[in-house]
Design a protein around this motif. Sequence first.
Motif, PDB file in Angstrom:
ATOM      1  N   GLU A 173      59.017  21.237   2.186  1.00 43.32           N
ATOM      2  CA  GLU A 173      59.732  22.027   1.192  1.00 43.32           C
ATOM      3  C   GLU A 173      59.824  21.175  -0.070  1.00 43.32           C
ATOM      4  OE1 GLU A 173      63.414  22.690   3.068  1.00 43.32           O
ATOM      5  OE2 GLU A 173      62.577  23.864   4.730  1.00 43.32           O
ATOM      6  N   PRO A 174      59.402  21.688  -1.217  1.00 42.60           N
ATOM      7  CA  PRO A 174      59.343  20.881  -2.440  1.00 42.60           C
ATOM      8  C   PRO A 174      60.628  20.118  -2.734  1.00 42.60           C
ATOM      9  CG  PRO A 174      58.269  22.984  -2.808  1.00 42.60           C
ATOM     10  CD  PRO A 174      58.889  23.063  -1.447  1.00 42.60           C
ATOM     11  N   ALA A 175      61.769  20.768  -2.620  1.00 43.16           N
ATOM     12  CA  ALA A 175      63.036  20.099  -2.931  1.00 43.16           C
ATOM     13  C   ALA A 175      63.314  18.964  -1.952  1.00 43.16           C
ATOM     14  CB  ALA A 175      64.182  21.101  -2.919  1.00 43.16           C
ATOM     15  N   ALA A 176      63.043  19.202  -0.658  1.00 42.22           N
ATOM     16  CA  ALA A 176      63.292  18.176   0.355  1.00 42.22           C
ATOM     17  C   ALA A 176      62.355  16.992   0.185  1.00 42.22           C
ATOM     18  CB  ALA A 176      63.135  18.771   1.755  1.00 42.22           C
ATOM     19  N   ARG A 177      61.087  17.273  -0.113  1.00 44.24           N
ATOM     20  CA  ARG A 177      60.133  16.187  -0.307  1.00 44.24           C
ATOM     21  C   ARG A 177      60.485  15.377  -1.555  1.00 44.24           C
ATOM     22  NH1 ARG A 177      55.163  16.731   2.504  1.00 44.24           N
ATOM     23  NH2 ARG A 177      55.737  17.265   4.639  1.00 44.24           N
ATOM     24  N   GLU A 178      60.868  16.057  -2.610  1.00 43.40           N
ATOM     25  CA  GLU A 178      61.238  15.350  -3.833  1.00 43.40           C
ATOM     26  C   GLU A 178      62.446  14.449  -3.597  1.00 43.40           C
ATOM     27  OE1 GLU A 178      61.725  13.817  -7.549  1.00 43.40           O
ATOM     28  OE2 GLU A 178      59.978  14.806  -6.668  1.00 43.40           O
ATOM     29  N   GLU A 212      62.682   5.363  -4.077  1.00 42.72           N
ATOM     30  CA  GLU A 212      62.102   4.679  -5.230  1.00 42.72           C
ATOM     31  C   GLU A 212      62.996   3.565  -5.756  1.00 42.72           C
ATOM     32  OE1 GLU A 212      59.099   7.657  -7.480  1.00 42.72           O
ATOM     33  OE2 GLU A 212      61.211   8.222  -7.593  1.00 42.72           O
ATOM     34  N   GLY A 213      64.290   3.834  -5.862  1.00 41.48           N
ATOM     35  CA  GLY A 213      65.195   2.804  -6.350  1.00 41.48           C
ATOM     36  C   GLY A 213      65.233   1.600  -5.437  1.00 41.48           C
ATOM     37  N   LEU A 214      65.217   1.848  -4.107  1.00 38.33           N
ATOM     38  CA  LEU A 214      65.232   0.750  -3.143  1.00 38.33           C
ATOM     39  C   LEU A 214      64.001  -0.132  -3.283  1.00 38.33           C
ATOM     40  CD1 LEU A 214      66.454   2.671   0.045  1.00 38.33           C
ATOM     41  CD2 LEU A 214      67.745   0.982  -1.271  1.00 38.33           C
ATOM     42  N   GLY A 215      62.888   0.462  -3.708  1.00 40.59           N
ATOM     43  CA  GLY A 215      61.642  -0.288  -3.839  1.00 40.59           C
ATOM     44  C   GLY A 215      61.380  -0.806  -5.227  1.00 40.59           C
ATOM     45  N   GLY A 216      62.402  -0.823  -6.082  1.00 46.64           N
ATOM     46  CA  GLY A 216      62.216  -1.354  -7.425  1.00 46.64           C
ATOM     47  C   GLY A 216      61.292  -0.511  -8.279  1.00 46.64           C
ATOM     48  N   TYR A 217      61.146   0.764  -7.925  1.00 47.77           N
ATOM     49  CA  TYR A 217      60.289   1.703  -8.665  1.00 47.77           C
ATOM     50  C   TYR A 217      58.845   1.208  -8.760  1.00 47.77           C
ATOM     51  CZ  TYR A 217      64.750   3.796  -9.775  1.00 47.77           C
ATOM     52  OH  TYR A 217      65.993   4.383  -9.660  1.00 47.77           O
ATOM     53  N   LEU A 218      58.396   0.526  -7.703  1.00 47.94           N
ATOM     54  CA  LEU A 218      57.022   0.032  -7.651  1.00 47.94           C
ATOM     55  C   LEU A 218      56.114   0.925  -6.802  1.00 47.94           C
ATOM     56  CD1 LEU A 218      57.741  -3.777  -7.098  1.00 47.94           C
ATOM     57  CD2 LEU A 218      57.133  -2.638  -9.246  1.00 47.94           C
ATOM     58  N   GLY A 244      45.886  -0.875   9.927  1.00 44.22           N
ATOM     59  CA  GLY A 244      46.876   0.147  10.239  1.00 44.22           C
ATOM     60  C   GLY A 244      48.171  -0.451  10.717  1.00 44.22           C
ATOM     61  N   GLY A 245      48.165  -1.704  11.165  1.00 44.77           N
ATOM     62  CA  GLY A 245      49.369  -2.345  11.659  1.00 44.77           C
ATOM     63  C   GLY A 245      50.102  -3.082  10.573  1.00 44.77           C
ATOM     64  N   GLY A 246      51.147  -3.786  10.946  1.00 40.62           N
ATOM     65  CA  GLY A 246      51.973  -4.478   9.960  1.00 40.62           C
ATOM     66  C   GLY A 246      52.743  -3.473   9.136  1.00 40.62           C
ATOM     67  N   GLY A 247      53.179  -3.865   7.968  1.00 39.98           N
ATOM     68  CA  GLY A 247      53.931  -2.951   7.124  1.00 39.98           C
ATOM     69  C   GLY A 247      53.024  -2.092   6.284  1.00 39.98           C
ATOM     70  N   PRO A 248      53.590  -1.023   5.704  1.00 39.57           N
ATOM     71  CA  PRO A 248      52.804  -0.195   4.798  1.00 39.57           C
ATOM     72  C   PRO A 248      52.551  -0.942   3.505  1.00 39.57           C
ATOM     73  CG  PRO A 248      55.092   0.443   4.713  1.00 39.57           C
ATOM     74  CD  PRO A 248      54.982  -0.603   5.790  1.00 39.57           C
ATOM     75  N   PRO A 249      51.540  -0.543   2.742  1.00 41.82           N
ATOM     76  CA  PRO A 249      51.301  -1.223   1.473  1.00 41.82           C
ATOM     77  C   PRO A 249      52.461  -1.008   0.519  1.00 41.82           C
ATOM     78  CG  PRO A 249      50.004   0.784   1.618  1.00 41.82           C
ATOM     79  CD  PRO A 249      50.624   0.573   2.967  1.00 41.82           C
ATOM     80  N   PRO A 250      52.734  -1.957  -0.372  1.00 43.85           N
ATOM     81  CA  PRO A 250      53.852  -1.803  -1.295  1.00 43.85           C
ATOM     82  C   PRO A 250      53.799  -0.519  -2.103  1.00 43.85           C
ATOM     83  CG  PRO A 250      53.053  -4.057  -1.327  1.00 43.85           C
ATOM     84  CD  PRO A 250      52.096  -3.268  -0.487  1.00 43.85           C
ATOM     85  N   ARG A 251      52.604   0.041  -2.291  1.00 40.99           N
ATOM     86  CA  ARG A 251      52.523   1.265  -3.085  1.00 40.99           C
ATOM     87  C   ARG A 251      53.217   2.432  -2.391  1.00 40.99           C
ATOM     88  NH1 ARG A 251      46.066   1.730  -2.931  1.00 40.99           N
ATOM     89  NH2 ARG A 251      46.355  -0.520  -2.926  1.00 40.99           N
ATOM     90  N   ALA A 294      62.222  -2.160  -0.702  1.00 41.40           N
ATOM     91  CA  ALA A 294      62.511  -1.318   0.453  1.00 41.40           C
ATOM     92  C   ALA A 294      61.991  -1.929   1.739  1.00 41.40           C
ATOM     93  CB  ALA A 294      61.906   0.066   0.256  1.00 41.40           C
ATOM     94  N   ALA A 295      61.951  -3.239   1.791  1.00 40.50           N
ATOM     95  CA  ALA A 295      61.363  -3.924   2.941  1.00 40.50           C
ATOM     96  C   ALA A 295      62.066  -3.609   4.244  1.00 40.50           C
ATOM     97  CB  ALA A 295      61.383  -5.437   2.706  1.00 40.50           C
ATOM     98  N   ARG A 296      63.267  -3.081   4.190  1.00 40.82           N
ATOM     99  CA  ARG A 296      64.013  -2.854   5.417  1.00 40.82           C
ATOM    100  C   ARG A 296      63.812  -1.450   5.973  1.00 40.82           C
ATOM    101  NH1 ARG A 296      67.253  -5.485   1.794  1.00 40.82           N
ATOM    102  NH2 ARG A 296      67.959  -7.577   2.361  1.00 40.82           N
ATOM    103  N   ARG A 297      62.991  -0.648   5.347  1.00 42.62           N
ATOM    104  CA  ARG A 297      62.884   0.746   5.757  1.00 42.62           C
ATOM    105  C   ARG A 297      61.962   0.903   6.952  1.00 42.62           C
ATOM    106  NH1 ARG A 297      67.188   2.265   4.559  1.00 42.62           N
ATOM    107  NH2 ARG A 297      66.483   4.359   5.004  1.00 42.62           N
ATOM    108  N   GLY A 298      62.507   0.711   8.144  1.00 41.81           N
ATOM    109  CA  GLY A 298      61.698   0.717   9.341  1.00 41.81           C
ATOM    110  C   GLY A 298      60.969   2.018   9.596  1.00 41.81           C
ATOM    111  N   ARG A 299      61.606   3.158   9.312  1.00 45.18           N
ATOM    112  CA  ARG A 299      60.967   4.421   9.649  1.00 45.18           C
ATOM    113  C   ARG A 299      59.716   4.656   8.815  1.00 45.18           C
ATOM    114  NH1 ARG A 299      65.040   9.034   9.046  1.00 45.18           N
ATOM    115  NH2 ARG A 299      66.241   7.557  10.280  1.00 45.18           N
ATOM    116  N   HIS A 300      59.674   4.155   7.598  1.00 44.79           N
ATOM    117  CA  HIS A 300      58.479   4.319   6.776  1.00 44.79           C
ATOM    118  C   HIS A 300      57.351   3.454   7.313  1.00 44.79           C
ATOM    119  CE1 HIS A 300      62.135   4.981   4.463  1.00 44.79           C
ATOM    120  NE2 HIS A 300      61.491   5.987   3.929  1.00 44.79           N
ATOM    121  N   ASN A 301      57.678   2.280   7.800  1.00 51.01           N
ATOM    122  CA  ASN A 301      56.660   1.433   8.414  1.00 51.01           C
ATOM    123  C   ASN A 301      56.057   2.129   9.613  1.00 51.01           C
ATOM    124  OD1 ASN A 301      57.596  -0.349   6.559  1.00 51.01           O
ATOM    125  ND2 ASN A 301      57.780  -2.066   7.954  1.00 51.01           N
TER     126      ASN A 301
END
Length: 365
Positions: free
Chosen positions: A58-63, A70-76, A340-347, A353-360
């Motif tokens: 849903e556009p609103a939910a995804r946004e 974004e703020g947690l990741g320094g807008y990077l 495919g392993g390790g963390g996701p790319p910073p992009r 946002a290094a602590r965001r386990g679910r995104h990893n």
Amino acid sequence: MTEYATDVLVVGGGPAATWAALKAAEAGARVVLADKGYCGTSGATAAGGTGVWYVPPEPAAREAARASREGLGGYLADRRWMARVLDETYDRMNELAVQGRYPFPSGPDGQPLRGGLQGPEYMRRMRIRIRRAGVRVLDHSPVTELLTDADGAVAGAAGYRRQVRESYRVRAGAVVLATGGCAFLSGALGTNTNTGDGALFAAEAGAELSGMEFSNAYGIAPEGTSVTKTAFYSFATFYREDGEVLQGAASQGGRSVIARELLTGAKVYARLDRADEPARAAMRLAQPNFFLTFDRLGIDPFTDRFAVTLLAEGTVRGTGGIRITGDDCATGVGGPLSSGGGGPPPRVLGGGAARRGRHNTRWRA
């Protein structure tokens, strides 16, 4: 020396490895998966489970989901990559529910809760799926080095099969490194096998690492235990030893406050007193293993205070890892070598946002 020839070699045995092996096999490729442990039971996910960045399209939910990170990741972060991960997560979890028959629980409204996975059941089903897809699984067979051809392109790997005590070699058209992160000395549940093998192999082959400065994350765990399900501590109030509220302490944006207090030698206590009754019920359904420690100790984490500590989780939860050079997850090394392993790319998450386990987790899936 046992020799194997295959189209795709997957190194690892967790979510990234099994999903990569499954999709390659479904596409018609011959696949060999080599795991240093027993695929389906070794690694951080199999031992503890994981949260999932599952957001309906849903556009609103995804946004809202992208903006909240974004703020947690320094807008990077790169929104296109975030969108790719959200799409993939949604599709794969729905597939797991239907084809994999994973028993997702339902919430009070009767809707399925697909924001978390119980590790043992999740990985048991993934092992079944890859075996049924025709993947050759080499259990207890740690890879020791990547193989290259005369031009320096990656062309397979060599390793050792511990149970039969023999060396082996796999010649492959493509290699996927999905060995997880590096947190084997942390004491966190299931990380004893996460020794950073894939990052080492990639670096030896000439690949670069990326975002490693963001890979020193610490997860919250009850003192003396190993379960770092930090997401649930968003419902917690943190206290000093004398019962005073520890101002600024939080699971998101306030973990440094907890760290500074612990470094003084004092104890920090938590209580999940901000969770209402529906949230409490949903938490127990989503991650029952989180509550095993409390149940065994006779602690009600919603009403009783309990001491907490911080456990280093490195690249298991951090955003650092092998640098990805394109949309196909290639590493820039000659020959098809993907990560495919390790963390996701910073992009995907940016830096902070290094602590965001679910995104990893979803990056690995």
